[in-house]
Scaffold this active site. Sequence first.
Site, PDB file in Angstrom:
ATOM      1  N   ALA A   1       0.810  -1.219   0.000  1.00 12.14           N
ATOM      2  CA  ALA A   1       0.000   0.000   0.000  1.00 12.14           C
ATOM      3  C   ALA A   1       0.844   1.270   0.000  1.00 12.14           C
ATOM      4  CB  ALA A   1      -0.924   0.012   1.226  1.00 12.14           C
TER       5      ALA A   1
ATOM      6  N   ARG B   1      10.273   7.203  -2.860  1.00 14.12           N
ATOM      7  CA  ARG B   1      11.663   7.284  -3.291  1.00 14.12           C
ATOM      8  C   ARG B   1      11.874   6.848  -4.743  1.00 14.12           C
ATOM      9  NH1 ARG B   1      13.668   4.064   1.989  1.00 14.12           N
ATOM     10  NH2 ARG B   1      11.434   3.573   2.036  1.00 14.12           N
TER      11      ARG B   1
ATOM     12  N   ASP C   1       7.863  -5.102  -1.860  1.00 14.17           N
ATOM     13  CA  ASP C   1       9.050  -4.519  -2.503  1.00 14.17           C
ATOM     14  C   ASP C   1      10.331  -5.287  -2.179  1.00 14.17           C
ATOM     15  OD1 ASP C   1       9.349  -3.783   0.142  1.00 14.17           O
ATOM     16  OD2 ASP C   1       9.792  -1.676  -0.266  1.00 14.17           O
TER      17      ASP C   1
ATOM     18  N   ASN D   1      13.591   0.369  -2.989  1.00  9.56           N
ATOM     19  CA  ASN D   1      12.973   1.622  -2.580  1.00  9.56           C
ATOM     20  C   ASN D   1      13.217   2.745  -3.580  1.00  9.56           C
ATOM     21  OD1 ASN D   1      11.948   0.747   0.057  1.00  9.56           O
ATOM     22  ND2 ASN D   1      14.117   0.463   0.522  1.00  9.56           N
TER      23      ASN D   1
ATOM     24  N   ARG E   1       7.198  -7.551 -36.100  1.00  8.58           N
ATOM     25  CA  ARG E   1       6.131  -7.053 -35.229  1.00  8.58           C
ATOM     26  C   ARG E   1       5.091  -8.156 -35.003  1.00  8.58           C
ATOM     27  NH1 ARG E   1       4.578  -2.043 -38.548  1.00  8.58           N
ATOM     28  NH2 ARG E   1       2.884  -1.999 -37.036  1.00  8.58           N
TER      29      ARG E   1
ATOM     30  N   LYS F   1       4.796  -7.423 -40.246  1.00  7.10           N
ATOM     31  CA  LYS F   1       3.720  -7.302 -39.263  1.00  7.10           C
ATOM     32  C   LYS F   1       2.574  -8.149 -39.752  1.00  7.10           C
ATOM     33  CE  LYS F   1       0.280  -5.081 -39.601  1.00  7.10           C
ATOM     34  NZ  LYS F   1      -0.820  -4.149 -39.924  1.00  7.10           N
TER      35      LYS F   1
HETATM   36  C1  UD1 Z   1      10.320  -1.317   6.586  1.00  6.90           C
HETATM   37  C2  UD1 Z   1      10.469  -1.599   8.079  1.00  6.90           C
HETATM   38  C3  UD1 Z   1      11.950  -1.655   8.404  1.00  6.90           C
HETATM   39  C4  UD1 Z   1      12.641  -2.693   7.551  1.00  6.90           C
HETATM   40  C5  UD1 Z   1      12.359  -2.457   6.077  1.00  6.90           C
HETATM   41  C6  UD1 Z   1      12.864  -3.633   5.276  1.00  6.90           C
HETATM   42  C7  UD1 Z   1       8.526  -0.634   9.197  1.00  6.90           C
HETATM   43  C8  UD1 Z   1       8.027   0.496  10.026  1.00  6.90           C
HETATM   44  N1  UD1 Z   1       9.805  -0.563   8.833  1.00  6.90           N
HETATM   45  O1  UD1 Z   1      10.875  -0.037   6.320  1.00  6.90           O
HETATM   46  O2  UD1 Z   1      12.126  -1.978   9.762  1.00  6.90           O
HETATM   47  O3  UD1 Z   1      14.029  -2.685   7.799  1.00  6.90           O
HETATM   48  O4  UD1 Z   1      10.960  -2.337   5.837  1.00  6.90           O
HETATM   49  O5  UD1 Z   1      12.714  -3.457   3.898  1.00  6.90           O
HETATM   50  O6  UD1 Z   1       7.782  -1.558   8.925  1.00  6.90           O
HETATM   51  N2  UD1 Z   1       3.372  -0.351   3.296  1.00  6.90           N
HETATM   52  C9  UD1 Z   1       2.001  -0.489   3.405  1.00  6.90           C
HETATM   53  N3  UD1 Z   1       1.297   0.467   4.074  1.00  6.90           N
HETATM   54  C10 UD1 Z   1       1.898   1.546   4.646  1.00  6.90           C
HETATM   55  C11 UD1 Z   1       3.307   1.668   4.543  1.00  6.90           C
HETATM   56  C12 UD1 Z   1       4.007   0.692   3.875  1.00  6.90           C
HETATM   57  O7  UD1 Z   1       1.418  -1.444   2.899  1.00  6.90           O
HETATM   58  O8  UD1 Z   1       1.192   2.364   5.223  1.00  6.90           O
HETATM   59  C13 UD1 Z   1       4.105  -1.366   2.550  1.00  6.90           C
HETATM   60  C14 UD1 Z   1       4.943  -0.794   1.421  1.00  6.90           C
HETATM   61  O9  UD1 Z   1       4.198  -0.764   0.231  1.00  6.90           O
HETATM   62  C15 UD1 Z   1       6.117  -1.757   1.348  1.00  6.90           C
HETATM   63  C16 UD1 Z   1       6.254  -2.268   2.771  1.00  6.90           C
HETATM   64  O10 UD1 Z   1       5.023  -1.983   3.413  1.00  6.90           O
HETATM   65  O11 UD1 Z   1       5.852  -2.843   0.488  1.00  6.90           O
HETATM   66  C17 UD1 Z   1       7.400  -1.594   3.519  1.00  6.90           C
HETATM   67  O12 UD1 Z   1       7.174  -0.204   3.498  1.00  6.90           O
HETATM   68  P1  UD1 Z   1       8.354   0.834   3.295  1.00  6.90           P
HETATM   69  O13 UD1 Z   1       7.785   2.186   3.357  1.00  6.90           O
HETATM   70  O14 UD1 Z   1       9.164   0.472   2.097  1.00  6.90           O
HETATM   71  O15 UD1 Z   1       9.167   0.548   4.647  1.00  6.90           O
HETATM   72  P2  UD1 Z   1      10.694   0.745   4.893  1.00  6.90           P
HETATM   73  O16 UD1 Z   1      10.975   2.172   5.158  1.00  6.90           O
HETATM   74  O17 UD1 Z   1      11.484   0.085   3.843  1.00  6.90           O
HETATM   75 CA    CA Z   2      10.989  -0.840   1.789  1.00  8.08          CA
END
Ligand code: UD1
Ligand code: CA
Length: 481
Positions: free
Chosen positions: A16, A21, A112, A237, A342, A360
């Site tokens: 979500a 980034r 991710d 990221n 194509r 094509k």
């Molecule tokens: C997160 C972890 C961190 C870890 C890292 C590993 C948390 C608070 N932090 O940080 O400890 O080292 O992953 O990759 O969990 N997402 C949602 N809803 C939200 C926010 C995020 O579904 O409200 C999803 C994102 O789409 C993503 C995943 O959760 O797939 C991680 O979110 P991201 O913002 O990338 O967290 P990091 O800062 O990488």
């Molecule tokens: Ca992440």
Amino acid sequence: MEPMTDPRLAVIVLAAGQGTRMKSSRAKVLHPLAGVPLIGHVLATAQELSAAHVIVVVRHEREAVATAILELMPEAIVVDQDATPGTGRAVELGVAALPSGFDGEIVVVSGDVPLLDAATLSGLIVAHRASASAATVLSAIVDDATGYGRIVRDVSGALLRIAEQKDATAEELTILEINSGTYVFAASSLRSQLPRIGSDNAQGEKYLTDMIGVLQAAGLAVDAVPAPAAWMVEGVNDRVQLAVTAARLNAMIVRGWQLAGVTVQDPATTWIDIRSSLAEDVELLPGTHIAGATSVARGARIGPQTTLVDCEVGENATISRSDATLAVIGAGASVGPFAFLRPGTELAEDGKIGTFVETKNAKIGAGSKVPHLSYIGDTTVGEGSNIGAGTITANYDGVNKHKTVVGSHVRTGSHNVFVAPVRIGDGAYSGAGTVIRKDIPAGALAINVAPQRNSLGWVAEHRAGTAAADAAGRAGDEGTD
Ligand code: UD1
Ligand code: CA
């Protein structure tokens, strides 16, 4: 046979987040990696775990993400995250979507983190079940922990909590064991303790990572188990990480095909998408991209500098310096150098699409050849025919597309235009420069160029003093008209 599903296993995929980034109008989890959206790799791993429930939490670019998820995995349950941000909130909503009677383990993975494989996750689940912990975190030891949550342990090594980069103390920031964002939770503990997570932190989000401290403080067992290798849990990221991850995955895919009997002259410049397949004794030359769901049969030689997207290549075919999409290239056929195939191109066995040729929607029969400098569109060619150099099918009248049908064992002259719709019968011939506006019956020779007129002495008269006139003078040839 359908694999048995594990009724005590659920997977929640977090997808979500905004992916800020990436600086992209496309949702992060939809950026392609080895020809599949990032999230596709995570869903494939979830599928391998045979969990009874797979839940994907979405919000950012919701429609596009949900559509892609259901295309990749129709049985997935898509859950919408609300306006409350954070991985903790995402899991809370994911858990709420599980059947209320669900009791077992909940695996949480990030959309991710594409390189984490099912074997590593299965190992984590086994370790979790054996230890009877409330939560088991997959951690990793890294050289540079910047951006990750840090695994905080006490002096005895027991897991205390996870400290996010933006909330960690200076001392915690020196820790090189990081949270991979992958966890196994006991469903009952997760359900009962999730409401205790707040959002009193640097980002004002409900951090899932806070669950570890909460469970620990409640006297429940928690543990962190390092992954076999740090690269497995690297998150995507930004675009730098996307490229690093893509290169790593590609290196693994290329190596896999090499061990399966494919010669890859230059692994560094050869890209093979994950859905493509190659037979033994295929040879890939430098700069080749085997993309989409392409299949290449035994003995085919592809490259250099060739891209095939969703193509089917027959045994011993050769394709050099060319680009093809949704094309079928028959056994023993040859393509290129510098051909552009194509969608809808079907070159039968031993056929040829040669240099500077664009096709094509063209079915070219066995042994038939379009060797040089041509455009062949909306056309069928029978067997054993040869299309002269520089032939154009004029298939488009400005409004509609029309078909050209060429029979078998036809010989057309150089620089012809086939003005479609038009048919050229079996065994027919055409002269050089013919503009074929009406059908040629079988066995006929078609010629429609105006007779050539020679204006004798024209150069001496109109271009006197030029090198051409001097040369003509030296030749001393009066000529005939
Ligand atoms: C997160 C972890 C961190 C870890 C890292 C590993 C948390 C608070 N932090 O940080 O400890 O080292 O992953 O990759 O969990 N997402 C949602 N809803 C939200 C926010 C995020 O579904 O409200 C999803 C994102 O789409 C993503 C995943 O959760 O797939 C991680 O979110 P991201 O913002 O990338 O967290 P990091 O800062 O990488
Ligand atoms: Ca992440």
